[in-house]
Design a protein around this motif. Structure first.
Motif, mmCIF file in Angstrom:
data_model
loop_
_atom_site.group_PDB
_atom_site.id
_atom_site.type_symbol
_atom_site.label_atom_id
_atom_site.label_comp_id
_atom_site.label_asym_id
_atom_site.label_seq_id
_atom_site.Cartn_x
_atom_site.Cartn_y
_atom_site.Cartn_z
ATOM 1 N N VAL A 150 0.806 -0.940 0.041
ATOM 2 C CA VAL A 150 0.034 -0.040 0.219
ATOM 3 C C VAL A 150 0.895 1.158 0.050
ATOM 4 O O VAL A 150 1.870 1.405 0.552
ATOM 5 C CB VAL A 150 -0.884 0.067 1.347
ATOM 6 N N ARG A 152 -7.146 -1.081 -2.268
ATOM 7 C CA ARG A 152 -6.186 -2.034 -1.571
ATOM 8 C C ARG A 152 -7.043 -2.750 -0.633
ATOM 9 O O ARG A 152 -6.794 -3.908 -0.350
ATOM 10 C CB ARG A 152 -5.269 -0.955 -1.270
ATOM 11 N N MET A 197 -4.072 -4.721 5.789
ATOM 12 C CA MET A 197 -3.538 -3.473 5.165
ATOM 13 C C MET A 197 -2.673 -2.766 6.305
ATOM 14 O O MET A 197 -3.353 -1.995 6.979
ATOM 15 C CB MET A 197 -4.485 -2.720 4.347
#
Length: 667
Positions: free
Chosen positions: A470, A494, A500
Motif C-alpha cells: 500500500v 487495496r 492493510m
C-alpha cells in the motif's frame, strides 16, 4: 456449521448449452458454455482461436438481469502443447450448494459465512490427445469465482504453464481505479488511477499497454460496482491484468501471471493434479458492499494451526516512522531508545512494540549489531506485559529462516515484519507460505512488507497478521503522495483484498499549503480527526501507532487511539465513494466505533444509527473543530447520548474526519 448438498449430476455430450449457477439471493449469475466463431455473441472477437466442432470455453456474468461480463474466453497455454480450452466439450456437469460459518481470529469480522451455489464442469478436448481439465465455479451474493483444475492424466506428464489467458470482457467501458505497476517486481506501493478501461490500451492515440496489479475496482455504469482479484495462491504465481486490445474502443482485460524470475518463459511449473488460484469478481450495487465481503477468506482452506491461543491482535508503538526519537527528542537507534517505546506501550495499554531495521545486518538476521540488543529488550518488556516485534529483510530470511525463527522463539519475540520481498512469481508466493508455516511452528506472528497484495491466506495461517502492499503513511517522509485523496481511495481498492498495514497515527497534522515532507517528526496531510478515523477504517490486526511518544503526550485525542481495537467482530460501510469519502462502523464486543474521512472537499454527511442494537449508548466523539480547515491539529471532543433511532450529523473540514466510540450507557 457446514452444509453441502449436491443438486444434480448430468452427463452432457456434444452440446454448447450454457451451464449456469445463480447466487443464493438470485441476483448474480455466472454461466459457462463452448462457442465457435460462428456462434459467438455479437461484438465478441474470437480472433486467433482455432475453429473447432465444440469450440472455445467461455463464461459470462449477469447482475440483476443485466450483463456485467460478456462472453470471455478461458484458456491455458502450456509449454510445447496447444492451448487448453480452445477446442473442448463439456462432458459432465455437477452442481452443489455450500453453507458454512467459520471463525476468524482477527480482521473485519469474527464470524464469516461461506454461502454459495457451486458448479463443476468436466471438460475434454475434441481431438487427440483429448486432454482433460475441470473448471470449478461458485456464485455468492456478492461475488462469482472460478478456478482451473488440471488432473493427472496420460496426456500430461508435467504441468508447465507459460501463460494464462483468462479474459474479463466488461459489458461497458467501466471507470476503473487501477494500480498501474512498472513490472512484476514491485511492492504494490502506488496510487489507484481513476480512468476508463479503454485508457489502458490506447494512450496518445497509439497502441499501448499497462500492467495493472490487483485488485482492480470498476464502476460499470447502470450495472454494478465490481472488482477483480484472486484467492488461495499456494503453488501458483500472482495474477496481473492488461488491456491487450490496442484499440480506443477496447475495454476488456486479460490475465497476466508473474513470470518466474529464474525462468521468465514459465509462469507455473507443477506436478499434477494442480489447482489454479480462484479468479474472483466481487459485485455490489454500492462500492461499500465489496469492502464487507468475506469471499476471499471463504475461498481459502481452513486453518492449518490447531492451537491459536498465542495469536493476538493489538496495537504497537514503532520507532522508525518518526525517526527513532528518544526521550530527549533526538534520533537514536539504541536499546535505551527502544525501552522508551516499550514504556510508552506499557503506559498506553498496547501489547506490542516494533523494532525496525538496523538491529541486525540484512544478510545475517541472527547476529545483533550492537546498537539494539533484542533479547535484552524482550526481557525488559516482559514484566510490563509488552512483547517485541522485529524487522527482517527478505534476503536474510531466505538464507536463515529455520535457524533464525528457532532463535527468535527462544528469545521470546512475538512476531516479525519481513520487508523488501518484491516478488510474487511462483517462488515468491511459495516464500509466503513457507514463512507462515515455519513461523507457526515457532509461535511467531508475521507482517509482510514490500509485499504482494493479500489473497486470504490468513484464514489458513492465522499467524499472518498483515501485509503492506500500500502507498502508506511512510510516503509523508518524502513527498506528497500520501494525502486525503489517497486515504479515501484505499478502503475501496487495496483494502478489498484484506489486511492493510498502512501505519497510521501521525499527529503533526498539516494543511495542503503548509505540508513539508521531512524524515524526522514527519508532517501528515489531513486533520487530527481524519487521522484518528483511520483506526476505525483501515484493517490491521497489528496496528501501528507511528508517531513518537512525545507527540501524543497531553493530547486528549490520543484517548481514541488507546481505546480503539485492532480487530473486529463486525464491520459495516455506511456511506462513501472511492476518492471522495468513507463512513464505516465496526463492532468489538458490545461497543461500536465509527470512522469517517473525506478528501480535500469539505463535507457534511448524516448517518442514521440504525446499525446499533436497542438500548442507550454514550457516544464519545472526536470531530473537526470549527477552525480545523486552517488549524488541522484542533479537534472537538464531546460526549452525547444516542440510540438506534437517532442520526449523527458529520461535519468534516477539507481533509477532515470524524471518529467516535459508542458504548452502552451505564445505568
Amino acid at each position: 456449521m457446514r452444509l453441502i448438498s449436491f443438486l444434480s449430476a448430468v452427463l452432457v455430450f456434444g452440446t454448447a448449452a450454457a451451464q449456469t449457477i445463480t447466487s443464493p439471493d438470485q441476483h448474480l449469475t455466472i454461466a459457462f458454455q463452448t462457442v465457435t466463431p460462428a456462434t459467438a455473441s455479437p461484438g465478441q472477437s474470437l480472433t486467433g482461436l482455432p475453429p473447432s466442432p465444440q469450440g472455445q470455453l467461455v463464461y459470462r456474468v449477469t447482475f440483476h438481469g443485466k450483463e456485467l461480463v460478456e462472453s470471455s474466453a478461458l484458456r491455458l497455454e502450456l509449454r510445447d502443447q496447444p492451448a487448453l480450452g480452445t477446442a473442448v466439450r463439456i462432458v459432465n456437469v455437477s452442481t452443489s450448494s455450500i453453507d458454512e460459518t467459520y471463525r476468524l481470529p482477527h480482521g473485519k469480522t469474527s464470524t464469516a459465512r461461506d454461502h454459495c451455489q457451486a458448479l463443476r464442469l468436466d471438460l475434454e478436448e475434441t481431438a487427440p490427445p483429448a486432454r482433460k481439465f475441470i473448471v470449478e465455479a461458485r456464485a455468492y451474493n456478492d461475488a462469482v469465482a472460478f478456478r482451473y483444475v488440471i488432473p493427472a492424466q496420460p496426456g500430461l506428464s508435467e504441468y508447465v504453464l507459460t501463460r494464462e489467458a483468462t479474459e474479463f470482457r466488461i459489458a461497458k467501458d467501466p471507470i476503473t481505479y487501477a494500480l498501474v505497476l512498472p513490472n512484476y517486481r514491485s511492492m504494490y506501493e502506488s496510487e489507484f488511477l481513476k480512468l476508463p478501461a479503454s485508457a489502458f490500451s490506447n494512450q496518445g492515440g497509439v497502441k499501448s499497454s499497462s500492467l495493472i496489479g490487483l485488485p482492480l475496482l470498476m464502476e460499470v455504469p447502470g450495472v454494478a460496482w465490481a472488482a477483480i482479484t484472486e484467492a488461495d495462491m499456494r503453488g501458483n504465481a500472482a495474477m496481473y491484468l492488461e488491456n491487450p486490445s490496442g484499440s480506443w474502443a477496447g475495454h476488456y482485460f486479460e490475465s497476466r501471471l508473474a513470470p518466474q524470475v529464474e525462468d521468465p518463459a514459465v509462469a507455473v511449473r507443477s506436478t499434477l493434479p494442480h489447482n489454479s488460484p480462484w479468479r474472483i469478481i466481487l459485485v455490489g450495487t454500492e462500492p461499500g458492499r465489496l469492502i464487507e465481503s468475506t469471499v476471499i477468506t471463504n475461498l481459502n482452506p481452513p486453518p492449518a494451526i490447531s492451537d491459536i491461543s498465542w495469536i493476538h491482535p493489538g496495537k504497537a508503538s514503532w520507532d522508525w516512522w518518526n525517526g527513532s526519537q528518544g526521550r530527549d527528542g533526538k534520533p537514536a537507534f539504541t536499546t535505551e531508545t527502544m525501552k522508551y517505546y516499550v514504556d510508552f506501550s506499557a503506559h498506553s495499554g498496547f501489547p506490542y512494540m516494533l523494532v525496525d531495521a538496523g538491529w541486525s545486518s540484512l544478510d545475517n538476521i541472527t547476529r545483533i549489531n550492537g546498537r539494539v540488543d533484542v533479547p535484552e529488550l524482550v526481557n525488559y518488556a516482559a514484566p510490563k506485559n509488552v512483547r517485541i516485534w522485529i524487522w527482517l529483510h527478505y534476503r536474510g530470511v531466505v538464507k536463515q529462516m529455520e535457524e533464525a525463527f528457532a532463535i527468535y522463539e527462544k528469545w521470546g519475540v512475538a512476531g516479525m515484519k519481513i520487508d523488501f520481498i518484491e516478488r510474487d512469481d511462483q517462488a515468491g508466493i511459495d516464500f509466503y507460505y513457507k514463512v507462515a508455516e515455519c513461523a507457526a511452528r515457532h509461535h511467531l506472528m508475521v507482517d509482510f512488507h514490500g509485499s504482494t497484495k493479500p489473497t486470504g491466506m490468513e484464514r489458513t495461517w492465522p499467524n499472518v497478521m498483515g501485509y503492506e502492499a500500500v502507498l502508506g503513511m511512510e510516503q509523508s517522509k518524502a513527498g506528497a503522495r500520501d494525502n486525503p485523496d489517497s486515504h479515501v481511495t484505499l478502503p475501496f481498492t487495496r483494502m478489498l483484498t484484506g489486511l492493510m498495514d498502512y501505519t497510521p497515527g501521525g499527529f503533526e497534522n498539516a494543511t495542503k499549503a503548509d505540508f513539508v515532507p521531512r524524515g524526522l517528526a514527519p508532517m501528515v496531510m489531513g486533520t487530527r480527526a481524519h487521522h484518528l478515523a483511520m483506526y476505525a477504517v483501515y484493517d490491521a490486526p497489528v496496528q501501528m501507532v507511528a508517531d513518537s511518544p512525545a507527540a501524543y503526550r497531553d493530547q486528549p485525542s490520543f484517548e481514541f487511539i488507546r481505546s480503539v481495537p485492532a480487530s473486529w467482530d463486525e464491520s459495516k460501510v455506511l456511506a462513501g465513494l472511492p476518492g471522495e469519502f468513507i463512513v464505516m462502523s465496526r463492532r468489538h464486543g458490545n461497543e461500536w466505533f465509527l470512522g469517517a474521512m473525506t478528501n480535500w472537499t469539505q463535507r457534511e454527511v448524516e448517518i442514521p444509527l440504525s446499525f446499533l442494537p436497542s438500548g442507550s449508548f454514550t457516544a464519545e466523539i472526536y470531530a473537526d473543530a470549527a477552525d480545523s480547515a486552517t488549524s488541522p491539529k484542533n479537534i472537538s471532543i464531546r460526549k452525547q447520548g444516542v440510540d438506534r433511532a437517532k442520526t449523527l450529523k458529520l461535519s468534516m473540514a477539507p481533509g477532515g474526519g470524524y471518529a467516535a466510540r459508542l458504548a452502552p450507557a451505564k445505568p
